[in-house]
Design a protein around this motif. Structure first.
Motif, PDB file in Angstrom:
ATOM      1  N   ARG A  84       0.841  -1.198   0.000  1.00 53.15           N
ATOM      2  CA  ARG A  84       0.000   0.000   0.000  1.00 53.15           C
ATOM      3  C   ARG A  84       0.872   1.242   0.000  1.00 53.15           C
ATOM      4  O   ARG A  84       1.901   1.298   0.688  1.00 53.15           O
ATOM      5  CB  ARG A  84      -0.907   0.043   1.235  1.00 53.15           C
ATOM      6  N   VAL A  85       0.461   2.235  -0.766  1.00 46.80           N
ATOM      7  CA  VAL A  85       1.152   3.527  -0.785  1.00 46.80           C
ATOM      8  C   VAL A  85       0.276   4.549  -0.083  1.00 46.80           C
ATOM      9  O   VAL A  85      -0.924   4.668  -0.383  1.00 46.80           O
ATOM     10  CB  VAL A  85       1.436   3.996  -2.223  1.00 46.80           C
ATOM     11  N   SER A  86       0.863   5.289   0.867  1.00 42.30           N
ATOM     12  CA  SER A  86       0.126   6.323   1.594  1.00 42.30           C
ATOM     13  C   SER A  86       1.004   7.551   1.754  1.00 42.30           C
ATOM     14  O   SER A  86       2.204   7.519   1.451  1.00 42.30           O
ATOM     15  CB  SER A  86      -0.324   5.811   2.966  1.00 42.30           C
ATOM     16  N   LEU A  87       0.411   8.621   2.223  1.00 45.59           N
ATOM     17  CA  LEU A  87       1.145   9.866   2.437  1.00 45.59           C
ATOM     18  C   LEU A  87       1.776   9.888   3.821  1.00 45.59           C
ATOM     19  O   LEU A  87       1.192   9.401   4.789  1.00 45.59           O
ATOM     20  CB  LEU A  87       0.208  11.070   2.291  1.00 45.59           C
ATOM     21  N   THR A  88       2.970  10.456   3.902  1.00 46.09           N
ATOM     22  CA  THR A  88       3.585  10.723   5.194  1.00 46.09           C
ATOM     23  C   THR A  88       2.855  11.887   5.862  1.00 46.09           C
ATOM     24  O   THR A  88       1.983  12.518   5.247  1.00 46.09           O
ATOM     25  CB  THR A  88       5.065  11.086   5.023  1.00 46.09           C
ATOM     26  N   ARG A  89       3.219  12.203   7.091  1.00 43.10           N
ATOM     27  CA  ARG A  89       2.582  13.366   7.736  1.00 43.10           C
ATOM     28  C   ARG A  89       2.857  14.625   6.924  1.00 43.10           C
ATOM     29  O   ARG A  89       1.947  15.431   6.689  1.00 43.10           O
ATOM     30  CB  ARG A  89       3.111  13.548   9.163  1.00 43.10           C
ATOM     31  N   ALA A  90       4.089  14.778   6.448  1.00 39.89           N
ATOM     32  CA  ALA A  90       4.419  15.945   5.615  1.00 39.89           C
ATOM     33  C   ALA A  90       3.606  15.918   4.325  1.00 39.89           C
ATOM     34  O   ALA A  90       3.158  16.959   3.833  1.00 39.89           O
ATOM     35  CB  ALA A  90       5.908  15.966   5.302  1.00 39.89           C
ATOM     36  N   GLY A  91       3.394  14.724   3.780  1.00 39.16           N
ATOM     37  CA  GLY A  91       2.600  14.609   2.562  1.00 39.16           C
ATOM     38  C   GLY A  91       1.153  14.988   2.778  1.00 39.16           C
ATOM     39  O   GLY A  91       0.526  15.637   1.927  1.00 39.16           O
ATOM     40  N   MET A  92       0.589  14.588   3.930  1.00 39.03           N
ATOM     41  CA  MET A  92      -0.785  14.964   4.260  1.00 39.03           C
ATOM     42  C   MET A  92      -0.945  16.485   4.316  1.00 39.03           C
ATOM     43  O   MET A  92      -1.985  17.028   3.934  1.00 39.03           O
ATOM     44  CB  MET A  92      -1.191  14.356   5.603  1.00 39.03           C
ATOM     45  N   GLN A  93       0.091  17.169   4.781  1.00 42.68           N
ATOM     46  CA  GLN A  93       0.007  18.620   4.932  1.00 42.68           C
ATOM     47  C   GLN A  93      -0.022  19.341   3.588  1.00 42.68           C
ATOM     48  O   GLN A  93      -0.511  20.469   3.496  1.00 42.68           O
ATOM     49  CB  GLN A  93       1.172  19.126   5.787  1.00 42.68           C
ATOM     50  N   VAL A  94       0.521  18.714   2.545  1.00 42.53           N
ATOM     51  CA  VAL A  94       0.549  19.345   1.213  1.00 42.53           C
ATOM     52  C   VAL A  94      -0.167  18.452   0.197  1.00 42.53           C
ATOM     53  O   VAL A  94       0.155  18.440  -0.989  1.00 42.53           O
ATOM     54  CB  VAL A  94       1.999  19.634   0.762  1.00 42.53           C
ATOM     55  N   MET A  95      -1.163  17.719   0.674  1.00 38.66           N
ATOM     56  CA  MET A  95      -1.838  16.714  -0.148  1.00 38.66           C
ATOM     57  C   MET A  95      -2.377  17.288  -1.453  1.00 38.66           C
ATOM     58  O   MET A  95      -2.192  16.705  -2.523  1.00 38.66           O
ATOM     59  CB  MET A  95      -2.976  16.072   0.646  1.00 38.66           C
TER      60      MET A  95
END
Length: 376
Positions: free
Chosen positions: A355-366
């Motif tokens: 599975r590919v998901s966003l990191t916390r930093a990725g969530m912030q700039v989703m």
């Protein structure tokens, strides 16, 4: 299949609100709307009555503003129109000022098993500044009352309100977390044309900066995790097994019918069972009177006037699966994103068990990441 029922009535309109809701509506219009709503439910039943219904969500607006007899009538119609025997979750949205013990008792008797409470803040200055009708004491009292009738209670909080600081956000979540099984934490969106946007534009209200809000959201996440509420979506936290099944259905591509003014639907079958050649999205008119007129003139579900209707292409389907799936911490199947993530974007993604998901930093700039990987 999931059902969403829209009740767009409020006692007053919050200063930040751009939702399809109406304040101080006369009783004749409310009656006419509910008659049309129940008629649309029957139309939907004729078309999709064979579907297996997993969740129902009554949202608004402020559904709890209506008399309990009106909510009971809608619930009766739903039970007569659809098979709700296998339903896993039945939610109604409530505001603290209009929730009463009598209404909660009726909701439970109707089969509702989850309450979502619009707390928004436990800071009285914030509540007053955005036009909420309750104070923090009322919100906490009503949460305690709801827990007497339901073991699945959710609360909404908005971060980025005028008087928000790290301390106020941490304090309200430290107070709320032990009392509920689910919390939604939304960053304030300043919608054009709302009273709050005008006051900010005039310099009469000062909001926290984007960086300050990002720090508050990170603090909120840490605080809720510490109290046993796990993040499962960009704005949502829950105790084990208390994730919103209805909303998870949206994010994972479940078929749903939206009933009411402005409600959206996503259909993959012609009758709840037989697959369509391609998924279809459509929406009802937002305006109350246009919606009522359209329903009253229609003779069947497929004859209801729609303001939006589109057949999804393969690219549309892919984009939606990625856009919605990456909102969730569970992410998407890594095969879906093969070759789609640019090298410079890889630090914002993580892979685990296929599975590919966003990191916390990725969530912030989703949103900016999605723009880079969407297919045209």
């Amino acid at each position: 299949m999931e059902l969403y029922i829209h009740l767009p009535f409020c006692k007053s309109k919050c200063r930040y609100c751009d939702f399809n809701s109406y304040a101080n509506t006369d009783d004749g219009t409310v009656f006419g709307y509910l008659s049309a709503l129940n008629r649309e439910i029957r139309f939907a039943s004729a078309a999709y009555g064979k579907a297996s219904i997993d969740t129902v969500y009554i949202g608004g607006g402020t559904p709890s503003m209506l008399d309990s007899s009106r909510i009971a009538g809608i619930c009766r119609n739903l039970k007569e129109s659809f098979d709700l025997s296998e339903i896993s979750e039945f939610t109604i949205e409530c505001n603290p000022e209009s929730m009463t013990e009598e209404k909660l008792a009726v909701y439970r008797e109707c089969g509702i098993n989850r309450i979502s409470i619009g707390v928004q803040s436990l800071d009285d200055a914030n509540l007053k500044s955005v036009g909420r009708l309750h104070d923090s004491a009322c919100a906490l009292d009503k949460i305690a009352l709801a827990k007497r009738y339901f073991d699945n209670v959710s609360a909404d909080i908005i971060v980025g309100l005028p008087y928000d600081t790290d301390d106020t956000v941490k304090s309200e979540l430290e107070t709320l977390a032990p009392s509920v099984s689910h919390i939604s934490v939304y960053a304030l969106t300043l919608e054009e044309g709302t009273p709050l946007a005008r006051r900010v534009g005039e310099g009469k209200v000062l909001l926290p900066s984007d960086d300050e809000v990002a720090d508050m959201l990170a603090l909120a996440e840490d605080t809720l995790i510490k109290h046993g509420l796990k993040k499962y979506e960009v704005s949502n936290f829950a105790r084990e097994g208390r994730e919103s099944r209805h909303n998870c259905g949206y994010w994972t591509g479940e078929e749903y019918l939206g009933i009411g003014a402005g409600a959206h639907s996503y259909i993959r079958t012609s009758d709840g069972r037989k697959p369509l050649a391609a998924p279809v999205r459509f929406a009802n008119p937002r305006d109350l009177h246009a919606y009522i007129a359209g329903i009253n003139c229609a003779e069947a579900f497929d004859r209801i006037p729609r303001v939006e209707m589109s057949v999804l292409s393969p690219n549309d389907e892919w984009n939606e699966r990625i856009m919605l799936g990456l909102r969730m911490t569970a992410g998407v199947d890594e095969k879906l994103l093969e070759g789609s993530i640019l090298p410079e974007l890889k630090p914002f993604f993580k892979t685990d068990n296929g599975r590919v998901s966003l990191t916390r930093a990725g969530m912030q700039v989703m949103n900016s990441l999605l723009v880079r990987i969407m297919r045209i």
